[in-house]
Motif scaffolding. Structure first.
Motif, PDB file in Angstrom:
ATOM      1  N   ASN A  99      -9.751   6.439  -3.920  1.00 23.78           N
ATOM      2  CA  ASN A  99     -10.129   5.397  -4.880  1.00 23.78           C
ATOM      3  C   ASN A  99      -9.972   5.873  -6.321  1.00 23.78           C
TER       4      ASN A  99
ATOM      5  N   ASP B 165      -9.588   7.284   2.161  1.00 22.47           N
ATOM      6  CA  ASP B 165      -9.230   6.340   1.101  1.00 22.47           C
ATOM      7  C   ASP B 165      -9.282   7.046  -0.228  1.00 22.47           C
TER       8      ASP B 165
ATOM      9  N   ASP C  45      -2.856   5.496  -1.825  1.00 20.64           N
ATOM     10  CA  ASP C  45      -4.054   4.687  -1.658  1.00 20.64           C
ATOM     11  C   ASP C  45      -4.862   5.207  -0.481  1.00 20.64           C
ATOM     12  N   ARG C  46      -4.140   5.720   0.506  1.00 16.26           N
ATOM     13  CA  ARG C  46      -4.799   6.279   1.681  1.00 16.26           C
ATOM     14  C   ARG C  46      -4.023   7.476   2.170  1.00 16.26           C
TER      15      ARG C  46
ATOM     16  N   GLU D 104       0.825  -1.201   0.000  1.00 18.57           N
ATOM     17  CA  GLU D 104       0.000   0.000   0.000  1.00 18.57           C
ATOM     18  C   GLU D 104       0.866   1.261   0.000  1.00 18.57           C
TER      19      GLU D 104
END
Ligand SMILES: Nc1ncnc2c1ncn2[C@@H]1O[C@H](COP(=O)(O)OP(=O)(O)OP(=O)(O)O)[C@@H](O)[C@H]1O
Ligand SMILES: [Mg+2]
Lengths: 281, 257
Positions: free
Chosen positions: A233, A231, A214-215, A45
């Motif tokens: 997306n 988050d 991603d975050r 991640e």
């Protein structure tokens, strides 16, 4: 290589930050730089920590990197609590940190030299990562012959060559102009997708955070707490083109709302400190 | 720029050619004055020998095995004292530079002792190490030590702390930190210290040899002097200056960035 095999949520996180507190100073002069922060980073991640200047980002960076061992709570890799530099973590610093007496390739080969990797293998591996950051024609240059952005790429290659499980970067592009920053961001995205590299990026740049992550962990200003975790997306693979999209703008606006509050508190804080100093003469 | 130019009352550009020309002109001027004085007969005997006599002595010296043997002795003494002084000086400098407490305690001591004349310790050194090379080496090492320890300590403090954090983050051990980060980062100040140390080591060794010894260039100078061989004395002095200057320039070359 492919992102379809992205790790399932159930898998063990690569890095856990659990209720970490760090205070500086003593008596009435105590500054709480990091205040009960908790979040985690999963395998593969890309997580960014964003917050205004002075909110405690570098302090968190140093704790995770094991350079600040005296803190409360726990930063964990597997079952291990970090209290010294961990072999799974590779750090890229906010400051310019190339060795001025080494050429680009010798800078990049440095971690391998420490590990006692034989010279020819060392050079091959260094060469590979220099190529990856786009400095192939500068292998024999000294840092003094490079621009700021190129030096930061050398630092990134030097950390990547040690193949850390977790790449930890503290505002690596802070000193660069916006165009260079976007292009280097592309490079980072590309590298991250190529290596499926678990990455924690510390930044105060919102565009950069949304472009890459991603975050995003949004921090408050003093004491530095987790304000919100967002988050992102946006589809992968990404390039800097994503910066123009509606979804991108939406995320930026949303996070900016949170960030503005903290940033203006930071500004007010430093202004009042300045006027206090002025009042003192 | 203009002000500086008018201060030196010259508008000649400092090109390498002009610099060389100026040096040559001054050298020729000094030589002419020297030769003039020598021929004027104003000085007693051979105090100011003619240039020709000095050149002849110089030639004789250069083919004299005694000169080369003495030169060798002095060089070995100087190198030995430099090696010892540098070894201890760099180690002490690193410790002083790395430790705030030790630095506060001892750096002023080293600092204020450093310009004191070491030669007054010569009798002590002779008692400890004898009249041979030992006492000169000890004294030379002592004088080199101060310059090298001080510049190493200063070099230690000017290392960019980020480089040390990089080393720590890659988990370098103590030796790797010392040899791959601290020492290369301090190369210039250490070499400058060695250059200064070298200068004082040569001076101290020569001084020691002139006081009490039976070999070395300092001893040879005193012998030539006792014989009142003035051309020989000047020839010897010229060689000593050339050698010391040459070694200095050599180290200076490495100390450049
Ligand atoms: N070694 C230290 N001693 C005392 N206070 C410190 C120390 N390091 C940091 N601080 C304080 O902790 C707070 C957070 O500092 P930190 O460097 O972590 O901020 P940052 O978020 O990285 O800021 P920037 O974006 O400007 O780099 C600041 O108020 C700073 O003054
Ligand atoms: Mg910072």
């Amino acid at each position: 290589m492919s992102i379809s095999e992205k790790t399932p949520l159930a898998q063990e996180p690569a890095l856990v930050v659990d209720d970490v507190v760090k205070r500086f100073g003593r008596g009435t002069e105590i500054v709480t730089a990091v205040d009960h922060m908790s979040f985690s980073v999963k395998q593969g991640e890309f997580v960014s920590v964003i917050g205004p200047s002075g909110c405690g980002k570098s302090t968190l960076f140093n704790i995770i990197g094991g350079l600040l061992s005296d803190y409360e709570g726990a930063v964990k890799i597997g079952e291990e609590r970090i209290s010294a530099p961990h072999p799974a973590v590779g750090m890229v610093f906010q400051e310019e940190s190339t060795f001025p007496w080494r050429t680009v390739i010798d800078n990049v080969a440095f971690p391998l030299e420490l590990q006692g990797v034989p010279k020819s293998e060392r050079m091959d591996r260094a060469h590979h990562f220099i190529d990856m950051v786009g400095l192939a024609s500068f292998e024999n240059a000294f840092p003094s012959q490079l621009s700021g952005g190129m030096k930061q790429r050398v630092s990134i290659a030097r950390t990547l060559v040690s193949q850390p499980k977790i790449l930890l970067m503290d505002e690596p592009f802070a000193a660069l102009d916006e165009q260079t920053r976007l292009l280097l961001g592309d490079k980072i995205t590309q590298i991250q997708q190529e290596l499926n590299q678990t990455t924690l990026l510390i930044t105060h740049n919102l565009t950069e955070a949304v472009q890459l992550s991603d975050r995003i962990v949004v921090m408050t200003y003093r004491p530095g707490q987790v304000k919100r975790i967002v988050d992102i997306n946006l589809p992968r693979p990404r390039t800097s083109d994503v910066v123009g999209s509606d979804a991108f703008g939406h995320y930026v606006a949303e996070i900016w709302n949170d960030l503005r509050e903290e940033a203006s508190r930071g500004m007010a804080d430093s202004e009042s400190a300045a006027s206090r100093r002025a009042a003192h003469g | 720029m203009a002000a500086a130019g008018s201060l030196t009352s010259s508008s000649i550009p400092a090109t390498p050619r002009n610099v060389l020309a100026l040096r040559l002109a001054v050298a020729v001027f000094i030589l002419c004055v020297w030769e003039g004085l020598s021929r004027s007969g104003l000085f007693y005997g051979e105090v100011v020998p003619s240039l020709l006599a000095i050149v002849v002595s110089l030639g004789k010296l250069l083919i004299d095995p005694v000169f080369w043997r003495n030169l060798q002795v002095t060089m070995i003494e100087t190198m030995a004292s430099l090696a010892i002084g540098a070894g201890i000086g760099i180690a002490v400098g690193i410790v002083l530079g790395a430790n705030r407490f030790l630095m506060r305690a001892f750096e002023p001591v080293v600092y204020y002792l450093s310009p004191t004349p070491r030669i007054i310790l010569f009798p002590v050194m002779i008692m400890w190490f004898g009249v041979g090379p030992g006492s000169k080496i000890a004294l030379g090492a002592l004088s080199a030590f101060f310059a090298i320890a001080l510049s190493t300590a200063a070099g230690m403090r000017q290392i960019d702390p980020i480089l040390i954090r990089v080393g720590r983050s890659f988990r370098a051990n103590v030796w790797q930190m010392a040899f791959k980060i601290y020492l290369p980062a301090m190369r210039v100040p250490i070499l400058n210290g060695i250059r200064l140390g070298m200068g004082t080591a040569i001076i101290t060794v020569l001084l020691g040899e002139t006081k009490l010894s039976n070999q070395g260039l300092g001893y040879m100078i005193m012998q030539v002097y006792t014989r009142f061989d003035m051309p020989g004395l000047y020839a010897l002095l010229i060689l000593v200056f050339v050698i010391a200057g040459g070694v200095n320039a050599l180290i200076g070359h490495f100390a450049r960035d």
